[in-house]
Design a protein around this motif. Structure first.
Motif: not given
Length: 391
Positions: A5-7, A16-19, A31-34
């Motif tokens: 996250s946080n990239v 952004f957050k990457v799965w 996303s700002s979620e951890n």
């Protein structure tokens, strides 16, 4: 599955957050979620790729100190090649593997996941250098992906027995058929060299990587020979042509015609501007829609006394040598060490859902700062696995 996250991502605002699941990127969301890993606002991109490296010769520079002068200053590429050949007399599989492995492990901390590595195959080196690179390649599987090129550095027609050695190299595990047609003694031999390489590739089902027109001679035309032969055979893709420095000495109309043929043939070009004073016309090639990438070419050998497979450093040097310093230029240079370099060696590396998770989290927030500092990676992912972590 895990998340980072946080990239920052290229060309997109926000964080952004990457799965990542297995070896694939599954989702990308603002996303700002951890997440499981915190990117700390740094730039996440496709990993770096080295499409052209004479890996069998790394760390041999002190053995041929006069070679650099010949190649760079005097422009006598053929003489430089002849002098550099002396290091191959003492080749043995173990020492080549050791030198190569050191260099490849260094690649990883700079964010590299894939390397196309050339090994000289000729009556002097025989298969010793090639087998050393195969040993290094196999020992580093899972950490780094290496394609070994069987490369007839001294020519095929000039050196009796080289064609047979190329056949044997492919049987012993070489991944790519190499060539250097411009080194031959006549136009007829240059054309035959190209045909031999492409015949070998067709029979073995392997891609090809050739060094073309790497001397300050406007009469050289092996890129044109290659493009016409590829078109005659109806090939699409799988052909890499490195250097092509002589094109910069062509008259503009002739150069454009050759580059248009190159585009039509689907040939990818590799420039190495840091290793010589004459350069492939990169801007013109890109403007015509040709896939162009940057290579390391050499690391501490007879042709280049520096080099550490830091592709951001290569792009930094190219920015100066090719006068590519505005924002669009910097983005192009970054493309040339990531997805364009990957495409050159037959891979697709784009950061999007469904793509392979070969990624690098840099220490900087954007391309400009990444090229300015070229200070390596925070995290490197090779096919979804972390292979380097400096956090």
């Amino acid at each position: 599955m895990f998340t980072i996250s946080n990239v920052k991502l290229r060309g997109r605002r926000g964080t952004f957050k990457v799965w990542i699941e297995g070896d694939k990127v599954r989702r990308i969301e603002e996303s700002s979620e951890n997440g499981d890993l915190d990117g700390e606002g740094k730039l996440l991109t496709e990993s770096f790729v080295v499409p052209h490296l004479h890996l069998d010769k790394v760390e041999t520079g002190p053995e041929v100190p006069e070679g650099v002068s010949l190649y760079r200053t005097e422009g006598d590429s053929r003489s430089a090649i002849e002098r550099a050949a002396k290091v191959k007399v003492d080749y043995d599989e173990e020492s080549v593997a050791l030198r190569a492995s050191r260099t490849l492990l260094q690649c990883v901390k700079w964010g590299v996941t894939d390397v196309r590595a050339f090994a000289d195959v000729d009556p002097v080196a025989e298969l010793r250098g090639l087998l050393g690179l195969i040993r290094a390649r196999d020992s580093l599987r899972g950490i780094l992906n290496v394609q070994v090129v069987a490369f007839p550095q001294q020519g095929i027609l000039r050196e009796e027995g080289t064609e047979d050695l190329l056949y044997e190299a492919l049987k012993r595990g070489a991944d790519v058929v190499g060539g250097i047609p411009w080194i031959e003694r006549s136009q007829r031999e240059m054309e035959e060299h190209v045909r031999i390489v492409l015949d070998l590739a067709e029979k073995s089902g392997k891609p090809v990587a050739l060094l073309v027109d790497d001397a300050p001679d406007p009469k050289l035309n092996t890129l044109e020979i290659l493009a016409r032969e590829v078109l005659t055979r109806g090939w699409k893709g799988g052909v890499e042509a490195c250097h092509a420095r002589a094109l910069s000495l062509y008259d503009p109309d002739r150069r454009r015609k050759v580059l248009e043929l190159t585009k039509e043939a689907g040939i990818s070009l590799v420039a190495n501007p840091h290793t010589g004073n004459l350069n492939l016309p990169v801007r013109e090639a890109l403007s015509l829609g040709i896939n162009v990438s940057l290579g390391q070419d050499d690391c501490n050998d007879a042709y280049y006394p520096f080099g550490r497979c830091n592709m951001a450093e290569v792009a930094f040097l190219a920015a100066h040598l090719l006068d590519m310093m505005n924002d669009r230029d910097m983005e192009n240079l970054f493309d040339m060490i990531t997805w364009r370099a990957a495409r050159t060696i037959g891979l697709e590396r784009t950061l999007r859902p469904g793509s392979q998770a070969s990624l690098v989290l840099l220490k900087r927030e954007n391309v400009r700062e990444a090229l300015r500092h070229h200070d390596g990676a925070s995290l490197v992912f090779n096919e979804g696995r972390i292979t380097y972590d400096s956090t």
